[in-house]
Design a protein around this motif. Structure first.
Motif, mmCIF file in Angstrom:
data_model
loop_
_atom_site.group_PDB
_atom_site.id
_atom_site.type_symbol
_atom_site.label_atom_id
_atom_site.label_comp_id
_atom_site.label_asym_id
_atom_site.label_seq_id
_atom_site.Cartn_x
_atom_site.Cartn_y
_atom_site.Cartn_z
ATOM 1 N N GLY A 144 0.828 -1.196 0.000
ATOM 2 C CA GLY A 144 0.000 0.000 0.000
ATOM 3 C C GLY A 144 0.867 1.253 0.000
ATOM 4 N N PRO A 145 0.219 2.423 0.065
ATOM 5 C CA PRO A 145 0.966 3.685 0.021
ATOM 6 C C PRO A 145 1.828 3.914 1.267
ATOM 7 N N GLU A 146 2.788 4.800 1.117
ATOM 8 C CA GLU A 146 3.612 5.227 2.252
ATOM 9 C C GLU A 146 2.750 6.101 3.170
ATOM 10 N N PRO A 147 2.791 5.864 4.465
ATOM 11 C CA PRO A 147 1.958 6.647 5.382
ATOM 12 C C PRO A 147 2.326 8.129 5.393
ATOM 13 N N PHE B 191 -1.549 8.711 0.874
ATOM 14 C CA PHE B 191 -2.217 8.236 2.088
ATOM 15 C C PHE B 191 -3.048 9.360 2.680
ATOM 16 N N TYR C 26 -8.661 7.868 0.676
ATOM 17 C CA TYR C 26 -8.084 6.564 0.368
ATOM 18 C C TYR C 26 -8.439 5.531 1.431
ATOM 19 N N LEU C 27 -8.154 5.872 2.683
ATOM 20 C CA LEU C 27 -8.338 4.906 3.768
ATOM 21 C C LEU C 27 -9.811 4.578 3.984
ATOM 22 N N VAL D 266 -1.678 0.069 4.066
ATOM 23 C CA VAL D 266 -0.684 1.140 4.220
ATOM 24 C C VAL D 266 0.558 0.476 4.804
ATOM 25 N N VAL E 208 -5.949 9.178 10.205
ATOM 26 C CA VAL E 208 -4.868 9.450 9.246
ATOM 27 C C VAL E 208 -3.905 10.474 9.839
ATOM 28 N N THR F 220 0.096 9.647 10.799
ATOM 29 C CA THR F 220 1.199 10.436 10.233
ATOM 30 C C THR F 220 1.966 11.167 11.317
#
Length: 271
Positions: free
Chosen positions: A132-135, A140, A144-145, A166, A201, A205
């Motif tokens: 999955g994507p980079e957090p 991200f 998306y989530l 992720v 999210v 991060t």
DNA sequence: ACTTCGACCTGTTGGC
DNA sequence: TGCCAACAGGTCGAAG
């Protein structure tokens, strides 16, 4: 050792010592980690210049003109820069000896990590292809989530630890992020509202970025032989604090098991 | 398409 | 104090 912040700290720590440096030879003291260490590195790497030191999830990628070395630290792995000729300890499995007299040394007691050599385009490598994507990247975000979660009945904690959803959210930070977001780790991923995902999210991060920032202080003495971190231990709200009072409401923190990993949370603050 | 679970290892910890 | 079971920062891949 390796949550994403530590892997990133490792990357930043070794990069200045190995980028644009020439590999002289490889010392393999053991053939297998989680999988066999690609034998070809002994013949392919010497003479090559390490052009890039990057990261995808918790995989470190050393790029050369011939191919890419994929390194994972598993649960207990570490990478250090040492002087050539320095005595190897019990779990020092691989040395990448550089022409400048420095050595990139891979240590991993449990051997859950891996060292693989890939000469095909690296993005399509099976280990990386479905990540999955980079957090901490642009892909991200809340939309998306939220969208990804709609079809999922799994617990939110399991969901955010799934590398196809992720990358890089390990057990410590999954616990921490859910506490900061006020979300119960048991809640089904598909039943959480969009605003709550927005908060989650942000918390993921934030907690990762903070840890990387703190890791930066460890960075300076990275080449020291005795690398005991514990640098984030102070700011942990729930991880490792089962039975202790919540820093916010003083309720006793509870521990449960989810997918054979321990989850610690505050039953009052997290709903 | 999604979930669960065993497997891979050694070192450390906690309970008796 | 000593022993042994349980557990530890990960994640793949098989099976349901």
């Amino acid at each position: 050792m390796p949550e994403l912040p530590e892997v990133e700290t490792t990357r930043r720590g070794i990069q200045p010592h190995i980028r644009k440096k020439v590999v002289r030879n490889i010392i393999l003291r053991r053939k297998n980690l989680r999988w066999p260490i690609t034998p070809a590195i002994s013949t392919d790497l010497p003479g090559e210049t390490i052009q890039s030191v990057s990261r995808r999830g918790k995989y470190l990628l050393l790029g050369t003109s011939k191919g890419t070395l994929i390194i994972h630290l598993g649960m207990s792995g570490s990478l250090r820069i040492v002087e050539a000729g320095r005595q190897a300890a019990k779990h020092d499995h691989v040395d990448i000896v550089l022409a400048n007299g420095k050595v990139l040394r891979y240590t991993d007691p449990r051997r859950f990590g891996c060292i693989l050599w890939e000469t095909e385009p690296i993005e399509s490598h099976p280990l990386l292809a479905s990540l999955g994507p980079e957090p901490l990247g642009d892909d991200f975000d809340t939309d998306y989530l939220f969208k990804k979660s709609r079809t999922r009945s799994a617990a939110i904690k399991t969901f955010i630890m799934d590398s196809r959803v992720v990358v890089g959210v390990g057990n410590i930070y999954a616990n921490e992020a859910l506490f900061l977001a006020g979300i119960s780790p048991k809640r089904s991923a598909g039943k959480i509202s969009k605003p709550r995902y927005a908060k989650l999210v942000l918390c993921i991060t934030q907690v990762l970025q903070q840890a990387i920032d703190v890791g930066g202080t460890t960075l300076r003495d990275f080449t020291d032989s005795n690398g005991e971190p514990g640098y984030f231990a102070q700011s942990l709200q729930v991880y490792g604090r089962k039975g202790k009072p919540c820093h916010v409401c003083q309720s006793t923190l509870k521990e449960i098991r989810q997918g054979q990993r321990s989850t610690v949370y505050c039953p009052k603050c997290q709903r």
